[in-house]
Design a protein around this motif. Structure first.
Motif, mmCIF file in Angstrom:
data_model
loop_
_atom_site.group_PDB
_atom_site.id
_atom_site.type_symbol
_atom_site.label_atom_id
_atom_site.label_comp_id
_atom_site.label_asym_id
_atom_site.label_seq_id
_atom_site.Cartn_x
_atom_site.Cartn_y
_atom_site.Cartn_z
ATOM 1 N N GLY A 84 12.930 1.353 3.660
ATOM 2 C CA GLY A 84 13.235 1.954 2.376
ATOM 3 C C GLY A 84 12.536 1.288 1.211
ATOM 4 N N ASP A 85 12.360 -0.049 1.298
ATOM 5 C CA ASP A 85 11.713 -0.744 0.178
ATOM 6 C C ASP A 85 10.193 -0.621 0.200
ATOM 7 O OD1 ASP A 85 11.110 -2.445 2.262
ATOM 8 O OD2 ASP A 85 12.067 -4.223 1.396
ATOM 9 N N TRP A 86 9.660 0.165 1.170
ATOM 10 C CA TRP A 86 8.241 0.499 1.164
ATOM 11 C C TRP A 86 7.980 1.769 0.353
ATOM 12 C CZ3 TRP A 86 5.281 -0.235 6.400
ATOM 13 C CH2 TRP A 86 5.635 -1.474 6.988
ATOM 14 N N ILE A 87 9.031 2.471 -0.042
ATOM 15 C CA ILE A 87 8.900 3.789 -0.658
ATOM 16 C C ILE A 87 8.907 3.654 -2.176
ATOM 17 C CG2 ILE A 87 9.887 6.099 -0.830
ATOM 18 C CD1 ILE A 87 8.967 5.346 1.993
ATOM 19 N N LYS A 88 7.940 4.295 -2.816
ATOM 20 C CA LYS A 88 7.917 4.353 -4.275
ATOM 21 C C LYS A 88 9.024 5.285 -4.754
ATOM 22 C CE LYS A 88 4.799 5.660 -8.082
ATOM 23 N NZ LYS A 88 3.429 6.115 -8.411
ATOM 24 N N PRO A 89 9.833 4.870 -5.732
ATOM 25 C CA PRO A 89 10.869 5.771 -6.237
ATOM 26 C C PRO A 89 10.279 7.109 -6.678
ATOM 27 C CG PRO A 89 11.221 3.557 -7.085
ATOM 28 C CD PRO A 89 9.895 3.544 -6.368
ATOM 29 N N GLY A 90 10.865 8.188 -6.147
ATOM 30 C CA GLY A 90 10.400 9.530 -6.492
ATOM 31 C C GLY A 90 9.285 10.071 -5.625
ATOM 32 N N ALA A 91 8.865 9.320 -4.622
ATOM 33 C CA ALA A 91 7.762 9.774 -3.757
ATOM 34 C C ALA A 91 8.199 10.930 -2.857
ATOM 35 C CB ALA A 91 7.254 8.618 -2.900
ATOM 36 N N ILE A 92 7.211 11.734 -2.450
ATOM 37 C CA ILE A 92 7.401 12.741 -1.405
ATOM 38 C C ILE A 92 7.057 12.072 -0.080
ATOM 39 C CG2 ILE A 92 6.644 14.971 -0.490
ATOM 40 C CD1 ILE A 92 5.793 15.669 -3.394
ATOM 41 N N VAL A 93 7.954 12.149 0.897
ATOM 42 C CA VAL A 93 7.778 11.444 2.164
ATOM 43 C C VAL A 93 7.770 12.459 3.314
ATOM 44 C CG1 VAL A 93 8.730 9.714 3.730
ATOM 45 C CG2 VAL A 93 8.885 9.373 1.250
ATOM 46 N N ILE A 94 6.675 12.473 4.058
ATOM 47 C CA ILE A 94 6.516 13.365 5.208
ATOM 48 C C ILE A 94 6.440 12.500 6.467
ATOM 49 C CG2 ILE A 94 5.156 15.193 6.264
ATOM 50 C CD1 ILE A 94 6.271 16.019 3.561
ATOM 51 N N ASP A 95 7.398 12.679 7.365
ATOM 52 C CA ASP A 95 7.516 11.836 8.564
ATOM 53 C C ASP A 95 7.085 12.631 9.794
ATOM 54 O OD1 ASP A 95 8.207 10.058 10.550
ATOM 55 O OD2 ASP A 95 10.228 9.683 9.793
ATOM 56 N N VAL A 96 5.945 12.244 10.367
ATOM 57 C CA VAL A 96 5.399 12.941 11.532
ATOM 58 C C VAL A 96 5.924 12.362 12.844
ATOM 59 C CG1 VAL A 96 3.247 13.689 12.656
ATOM 60 C CG2 VAL A 96 3.312 13.407 10.186
ATOM 61 N N GLY A 97 6.489 11.159 12.791
ATOM 62 C CA GLY A 97 6.872 10.447 14.006
ATOM 63 C C GLY A 97 7.977 11.130 14.795
ATOM 64 N N VAL A 126 0.852 -1.201 0.000
ATOM 65 C CA VAL A 126 0.000 0.000 0.000
ATOM 66 C C VAL A 126 0.885 1.249 0.000
ATOM 67 C CG1 VAL A 126 -1.669 1.341 1.347
ATOM 68 C CG2 VAL A 126 -1.968 -1.125 1.094
ATOM 69 N N CYS A 127 1.931 1.245 0.833
ATOM 70 C CA CYS A 127 2.834 2.398 0.892
ATOM 71 C C CYS A 127 3.582 2.580 -0.427
ATOM 72 C CB CYS A 127 3.821 2.237 2.044
ATOM 73 S SG CYS A 127 3.061 2.336 3.682
ATOM 74 N N ARG A 128 3.931 1.468 -1.089
ATOM 75 C CA ARG A 128 4.668 1.556 -2.362
ATOM 76 C C ARG A 128 3.850 2.205 -3.472
ATOM 77 N NH1 ARG A 128 5.822 -4.128 -1.272
ATOM 78 N NH2 ARG A 128 7.725 -4.184 0.015
ATOM 79 N N ASN A 129 2.546 2.294 -3.296
ATOM 80 C CA ASN A 129 1.690 2.937 -4.292
ATOM 81 C C ASN A 129 1.620 4.449 -4.123
ATOM 82 O OD1 ASN A 129 0.956 0.511 -5.568
ATOM 83 N ND2 ASN A 129 -0.722 0.152 -4.112
ATOM 84 N N ALA A 130 2.243 4.959 -3.068
ATOM 85 C CA ALA A 130 2.069 6.374 -2.711
ATOM 86 C C ALA A 130 3.032 7.283 -3.461
ATOM 87 C CB ALA A 130 2.256 6.555 -1.207
ATOM 88 N N ASP A 131 2.473 8.271 -4.162
ATOM 89 C CA ASP A 131 3.285 9.379 -4.675
ATOM 90 C C ASP A 131 3.639 10.330 -3.533
ATOM 91 O OD1 ASP A 131 2.921 8.568 -7.458
ATOM 92 O OD2 ASP A 131 0.857 9.297 -7.221
ATOM 93 N N LEU A 132 2.754 10.359 -2.536
ATOM 94 C CA LEU A 132 2.948 11.166 -1.335
ATOM 95 C C LEU A 132 2.612 10.293 -0.140
ATOM 96 C CD1 LEU A 132 3.276 13.756 0.358
ATOM 97 C CD2 LEU A 132 0.944 14.386 -0.274
ATOM 98 N N LEU A 133 3.593 10.082 0.732
ATOM 99 C CA LEU A 133 3.403 9.239 1.916
ATOM 100 C C LEU A 133 3.571 10.091 3.161
ATOM 101 C CD1 LEU A 133 3.101 6.459 3.324
ATOM 102 C CD2 LEU A 133 5.583 6.195 3.101
ATOM 103 N N VAL A 134 2.539 10.080 4.023
ATOM 104 C CA VAL A 134 2.598 10.777 5.309
ATOM 105 C C VAL A 134 2.527 9.718 6.400
ATOM 106 C CG1 VAL A 134 1.554 12.500 6.814
ATOM 107 C CG2 VAL A 134 1.445 12.794 4.323
ATOM 108 N N ALA A 135 3.591 9.577 7.172
ATOM 109 C CA ALA A 135 3.662 8.535 8.200
ATOM 110 C C ALA A 135 3.439 9.155 9.569
ATOM 111 C CB ALA A 135 5.012 7.824 8.157
ATOM 112 N N ALA A 136 2.366 8.715 10.247
ATOM 113 C CA ALA A 136 2.023 9.241 11.571
ATOM 114 C C ALA A 136 1.485 8.110 12.422
ATOM 115 C CB ALA A 136 0.998 10.365 11.448
#
Length: 301
Positions: free
Chosen positions: A217-230, A198-208
């Motif tokens: 790292g292998d959960w991230i789609k290449p080129g995605a924007i990643v916002i880490d709230v933790g 599910v995370c690999r499908n994200a162009d924009l991933l917000v983790a909270a």
């Protein structure tokens, strides 16, 4: 690929500067926004956070009203204070610092705050306004996340966005903000099937989600924007047995080479929360008086 590091500290500094300019504009009309912060008990982290809020409130030209109550304060006593602040014309924004002692029902306190002064954006009326697309005060951390994402891609329309976490404070309002930006939004959580995919499908991933370095790292789609709230404290053996370090919900070292842009922890989302609180106080001051918001581009990097 090497990700652009989204510097939340620098962005928040610029945002506070623009807020200070807007406060100056209001001052010319005889209006000085006021923020009241209430803290119950002696929690060191909360005390430091409230101190920083008060300092930054004054720095942008607003009035700061601090109310420090003992941990033994009754629910009735706190509700009485909230009622007085609701009625005080000098107070435009009210923030009751969470968590509260066990004898106080936090939800009851949140619902007692005048929605027009609810600068945390937690009141059910403001949550409902966000859900239905009606202007209102928005929870500070999700708003900060949105602004940081827009700092690297102004138009988010059409992106597949995944919000990892479903809390009332971050996950749910974050999803609504992204829907308003015409993203296609998935809200994922600990019980989501095949969460990595599910995370690999994200162009924009917000983790909270509040789990240290859960997202690899292998959960991230290449080129995605990643916002880490933790914000998670973990042991730091390199600095001694009793020492800790702060990490996010994203395994940063693994994700940064894959993403196009990423927020660090610390120094990413964290500094934006207070800056957005000040922005909300400014907005509340205008809305309560029927004044237009000063012409400031708050989304500018």
């Amino acid at each position: 690929m090497s990700a652009t590091i989204i510097d939340g500290k620098a962005y928040a500094e610029g945002l506070r500067s623009r807020i200070a300019g807007a406060v100056g504009t209001l001052a010319g009309q005889g209006v000085t926004p006021g923020l009241a912060v209430v803290i119950v008990g002696e929690d060191p982290a909360s005390q430091l956070y409230v101190k920083n809020k008060a300092r930054q409130t004054v720095e942008v030209g607003m009035r700061s009203f601090e109310h420090k109550l003992p941990a033994t304060t009754s629910e009735t006593g706190l509700l009485d204070l909230v009622a007085r602040l609701n009625a005080d014309p000098a107070v435009d924004g009210i923030l009751v610092q969470l968590p509260l002692p066990k004898q106080i029902d936090a939800q009851k306190v949140i619902e007692a705050i005048d929605p027009s002064k609810d600068v945390d954006g937690f009141h059910p009326i403001n949550a409902g306004r966000l859900m239905t697309g009606v202007p209102g005060l928005v929870s500070c951390t999700p708003l900060g996340c949105l602004l940081l994402a827009q700092s690297v891609r102004r138009d988010l329309a059409g992106l597949n966005a995944v919000v990892l976490g479903r809390s009332n404070i971050v996950g749910k309002p974050m999803a609504q903000l992204l829907i308003a930006q015409s993203c296609t939004v998935t809200v994922a959580h600990s019980k989501t099937r095949d969460l990595p995919q599910v995370c690999r499908n994200a162009d924009l991933l917000v983790a909270a989600v509040g789990r240290p370095e859960m997202v690899r790292g292998d959960w991230i789609k290449p080129g995605a924007i990643v916002i880490d709230v933790g914000i998670n404290r973990v042991p730091n053996p390199a600095a001694g047995e009793a020492k800790t370090r702060v990490v996010g919900d994203i395994a940063y070292a693994e994700a940064a080479p894959v993403a196009s842009a990423i927020t660090p922890v610390p120094g990413g989302v964290g500094p934006m929360t207070i800056a957005c609180l000040l922005r909300n106080t400014l907005e509340a001051a205008c809305l309560r008086r029927g004044l237009p918001m000063p012409a400031v581009d708050f989304a500018a990097p």
